[in-house]
Design a protein around this motif. Structure first.
Motif, PDB file in Angstrom:
ATOM      1  N   PHE A  99      70.936  56.528  39.680  1.00 44.15           N
ATOM      2  CA  PHE A  99      71.415  57.305  38.530  1.00 44.15           C
ATOM      3  C   PHE A  99      72.799  56.821  38.096  1.00 44.15           C
ATOM      4  O   PHE A  99      73.072  56.679  36.901  1.00 44.15           O
ATOM      5  N   LYS A 100      73.650  56.556  39.069  1.00 39.22           N
ATOM      6  CA  LYS A 100      75.004  56.082  38.742  1.00 39.22           C
ATOM      7  C   LYS A 100      74.983  54.704  38.095  1.00 39.22           C
ATOM      8  O   LYS A 100      75.683  54.451  37.113  1.00 39.22           O
ATOM      9  N   THR A 101      74.165  53.794  38.656  1.00 43.39           N
ATOM     10  CA  THR A 101      74.211  52.387  38.225  1.00 43.39           C
ATOM     11  C   THR A 101      73.150  52.033  37.190  1.00 43.39           C
ATOM     12  O   THR A 101      73.184  50.942  36.620  1.00 43.39           O
ATOM     13  N   TRP A 102      72.197  52.985  36.973  1.00 49.62           N
ATOM     14  CA  TRP A 102      71.080  52.736  36.059  1.00 49.62           C
ATOM     15  C   TRP A 102      70.318  51.480  36.468  1.00 49.62           C
ATOM     16  O   TRP A 102      70.071  50.548  35.706  1.00 49.62           O
ATOM     17  N   SER A 103      69.913  51.470  37.730  1.00 48.38           N
ATOM     18  CA  SER A 103      69.231  50.305  38.293  1.00 48.38           C
ATOM     19  C   SER A 103      67.776  50.256  37.829  1.00 48.38           C
ATOM     20  O   SER A 103      67.224  51.228  37.309  1.00 48.38           O
ATOM     21  N   ASP A 104      67.159  49.094  38.030  1.00 45.08           N
ATOM     22  CA  ASP A 104      65.756  48.913  37.641  1.00 45.08           C
ATOM     23  C   ASP A 104      64.823  49.838  38.431  1.00 45.08           C
ATOM     24  O   ASP A 104      63.705  50.106  37.991  1.00 45.08           O
ATOM     25  N   SER A 105      65.268  50.285  39.591  1.00 41.55           N
ATOM     26  CA  SER A 105      64.430  51.135  40.448  1.00 41.55           C
ATOM     27  C   SER A 105      64.637  52.633  40.179  1.00 41.55           C
ATOM     28  O   SER A 105      64.176  53.466  40.944  1.00 41.55           O
ATOM     29  N   TYR A 106      65.315  52.945  39.089  1.00 44.57           N
ATOM     30  CA  TYR A 106      65.628  54.330  38.729  1.00 44.57           C
ATOM     31  C   TYR A 106      64.374  55.210  38.704  1.00 44.57           C
ATOM     32  O   TYR A 106      64.310  56.264  39.346  1.00 44.57           O
ATOM     33  N   ASP A 107      63.336  54.772  37.977  1.00 48.27           N
ATOM     34  CA  ASP A 107      62.105  55.554  37.873  1.00 48.27           C
ATOM     35  C   ASP A 107      61.383  55.645  39.216  1.00 48.27           C
ATOM     36  O   ASP A 107      60.838  56.700  39.570  1.00 48.27           O
ATOM     37  N   PHE A 108      61.392  54.543  39.971  1.00 48.75           N
ATOM     38  CA  PHE A 108      60.699  54.543  41.269  1.00 48.75           C
ATOM     39  C   PHE A 108      61.275  55.583  42.215  1.00 48.75           C
ATOM     40  O   PHE A 108      60.551  56.405  42.766  1.00 48.75           O
ATOM     41  N   LEU A 147      69.736  59.457  48.553  1.00 50.07           N
ATOM     42  CA  LEU A 147      70.890  58.572  48.405  1.00 50.07           C
ATOM     43  C   LEU A 147      70.594  57.480  47.376  1.00 50.07           C
ATOM     44  O   LEU A 147      71.435  57.162  46.523  1.00 50.07           O
ATOM     45  N   MET A 148      69.377  56.922  47.434  1.00 49.22           N
ATOM     46  CA  MET A 148      68.975  55.902  46.474  1.00 49.22           C
ATOM     47  C   MET A 148      68.822  56.493  45.070  1.00 49.22           C
ATOM     48  O   MET A 148      69.103  55.825  44.073  1.00 49.22           O
ATOM     49  N   PRO A 166      64.269  60.272  34.217  1.00 50.61           N
ATOM     50  CA  PRO A 166      63.304  59.305  34.753  1.00 50.61           C
ATOM     51  C   PRO A 166      61.866  59.684  34.414  1.00 50.61           C
ATOM     52  O   PRO A 166      61.577  60.837  34.074  1.00 50.61           O
ATOM     53  N   LYS A 167      60.988  58.704  34.502  1.00 52.13           N
ATOM     54  CA  LYS A 167      59.559  58.934  34.290  1.00 52.13           C
ATOM     55  C   LYS A 167      58.805  58.603  35.573  1.00 52.13           C
ATOM     56  O   LYS A 167      59.090  57.596  36.230  1.00 52.13           O
ATOM     57  N   SER A 168      57.859  59.423  35.909  1.00 47.74           N
ATOM     58  CA  SER A 168      57.092  59.221  37.137  1.00 47.74           C
ATOM     59  C   SER A 168      56.262  57.951  37.044  1.00 47.74           C
ATOM     60  O   SER A 168      55.544  57.732  36.052  1.00 47.74           O
ATOM     61  N   ILE A 169      56.345  57.128  38.078  1.00 46.58           N
ATOM     62  CA  ILE A 169      55.541  55.906  38.099  1.00 46.58           C
ATOM     63  C   ILE A 169      54.080  56.224  38.427  1.00 46.58           C
ATOM     64  O   ILE A 169      53.213  55.368  38.279  1.00 46.58           O
ATOM     65  N   ARG A 229      56.037  50.289  52.320  1.00 47.97           N
ATOM     66  CA  ARG A 229      56.992  49.852  51.293  1.00 47.97           C
ATOM     67  C   ARG A 229      58.364  50.478  51.524  1.00 47.97           C
ATOM     68  O   ARG A 229      59.396  49.797  51.402  1.00 47.97           O
ATOM     69  N   LEU A 230      58.397  51.737  51.881  1.00 43.30           N
ATOM     70  CA  LEU A 230      59.676  52.410  52.114  1.00 43.30           C
ATOM     71  C   LEU A 230      60.369  51.861  53.355  1.00 43.30           C
ATOM     72  O   LEU A 230      61.598  51.764  53.394  1.00 43.30           O
ATOM     73  N   GLU A 231      59.584  51.491  54.369  1.00 38.79           N
ATOM     74  CA  GLU A 231      60.188  50.880  55.561  1.00 38.79           C
ATOM     75  C   GLU A 231      60.825  49.545  55.209  1.00 38.79           C
ATOM     76  O   GLU A 231      61.876  49.175  55.744  1.00 38.79           O
ATOM     77  N   GLN A 232      60.216  48.809  54.285  1.00 43.96           N
ATOM     78  CA  GLN A 232      60.787  47.531  53.851  1.00 43.96           C
ATOM     79  C   GLN A 232      62.099  47.739  53.093  1.00 43.96           C
ATOM     80  O   GLN A 232      63.049  46.960  53.237  1.00 43.96           O
ATOM     81  N   LEU A 233      62.155  48.817  52.314  1.00 45.29           N
ATOM     82  CA  LEU A 233      63.330  49.073  51.478  1.00 45.29           C
ATOM     83  C   LEU A 233      64.438  49.816  52.208  1.00 45.29           C
ATOM     84  O   LEU A 233      65.624  49.564  51.974  1.00 45.29           O
ATOM     85  N   LEU A 234      64.045  50.736  53.085  1.00 49.24           N
ATOM     86  CA  LEU A 234      65.020  51.653  53.689  1.00 49.24           C
ATOM     87  C   LEU A 234      65.194  51.473  55.187  1.00 49.24           C
ATOM     88  O   LEU A 234      66.132  52.016  55.758  1.00 49.24           O
ATOM     89  N   GLY A 235      64.295  50.734  55.816  1.00 49.53           N
ATOM     90  CA  GLY A 235      64.350  50.641  57.271  1.00 49.53           C
ATOM     91  C   GLY A 235      63.627  51.811  57.910  1.00 49.53           C
ATOM     92  O   GLY A 235      63.046  52.660  57.237  1.00 49.53           O
TER      93      GLY A 235
END
Length: 290
Positions: free
Chosen positions: A191-200, A185-186, A256-259, A165-171
């Motif tokens: 944290f800055k943008t409050w994205s949906d992937s914040y908790d992940f 970095l993510m 954040p909350k741990s997934i 999964r991380l290779e798909q997201l980050l290369g």
């Protein structure tokens, strides 16, 4: 002191970091000074025994003091400390105070005593411009903490089947450190943008740096300010570089909350009343410079 190369067992610095005793009402760690002396004495013997070639014990102590880069009086103290740590045995002539030799404990026995692997050593070259070996050993404690956190993170990623999964997201990544940097970095971006992937992203504990309280726990400091002082000393000796890390956000509203567990992840979030923003204060990044 002439240029010399000393050996010290890997993971021994971290093992002795918690060895502290009360001296004149204050807790102090003699272990780093003790093993500094021990490592120097190991360089002048292959058998583990140092023979007294001098007529007087005082001259013998002065000889060892020169090897260890300390004064004669300090060497007397160090010898007593080495005895207290069961690192040396002194042989004297029968019915005489004359010291014939000093036997140093073996590295194998030390490895067994401190529960670390034998026959794995750091080799440290010391010259006229080097920092004290004591400070180098303290720096290795931080390096070994970072190494352990890196290993735990690597195991965590592998055991939770996150690699694909991380290779798909980050290369692709070359090292576990590179992967960690990409994840952090993510984390800052989410944290800055409050994205949906914040908790992940924040569920992946990819930071190998300790805050001052965790550092104090490893060194058994009673006060976290001792951690700050340690970083200041090691920086002064050019053994580490310290980088402060802060990230600001106008959108983040909670920690954040741990997934994985559902528990809140304890980020150090500070509200800046002047700017009206949240600030994520990360532990200082410590870069080992040797």
């Amino acid at each position: 002191m002439p240029i010399t190369t000393v050996k010290i067992l890997k993971n021994l610095p971290l093992a002795i970091a918690s060895t502290r005793a009360i001296v004149c009402k204050y807790k102090t760690s003699r272990a780093f000074k003790v093993f500094e002396t021990f490592a120097y004495l190991k360089t002048i013997t292959t058998s583990g025994k140092i023979h007294n070639q001098f007529e007087h014990y005082d001259d013998f102590v002065s000889y060892m003091a020169n090897i260890c880069g300390v004064s004669r009086n300090t060497m007397y103290t160090r010898i007593q400390w080495l005895k207290d740590f069961n690192l040396i045995t002194i042989q004297s002539k029968t019915n005489s105070d004359y010291v014939k030799s000093i036997t140093l404990e073996s590295w194998d026995t030390i490895a067994l005593t401190y529960g670390i692997k034998p026959n794995q050593f750091y080799e440290i070259t010391i010259n006229e411009t080097s920092s004290k070996l004591e400070y180098i050993l303290r720096t290795y404690v931080i390096a070994e903490i970072q190494s352990r956190l890196s290993y735990k993170f690597s195991q965590f990623v592998s055991n939770n089947h996150l690699i694909v999964r991380l290779e798909q997201l980050l290369g692709k990544w070359a090292t576990i450190q590179e992967l960690a940097e990409k994840i952090m970095l993510m984390q800052r971006s989410s944290f800055k943008t409050w994205s949906d992937s914040y908790d992940f992203w924040h569920s992946l504990r990819a930071d190998f740096n300790c805050n001052i309280y965790t550092l104090a726990r490893y060194f058994h400091f009673d006060d976290h300010r001792s951690s700050c002082y340690l970083k200041k000393v090691l920086t002064k000796h050019n053994l580490i570089q310290v980088q402060a890390r802060k990230t600001e956000s106008r959108k983040a509203t909670r920690k954040p909350k741990s997934i994985f567990s559902g528990n809140t992840i304890n980020l150090n979030l500070i509200w800046d009343e002047v700017k009206k923003i949240r600030v994520w204060q990360q532990p200082d990044k410590i870069i080992i410079t040797f």
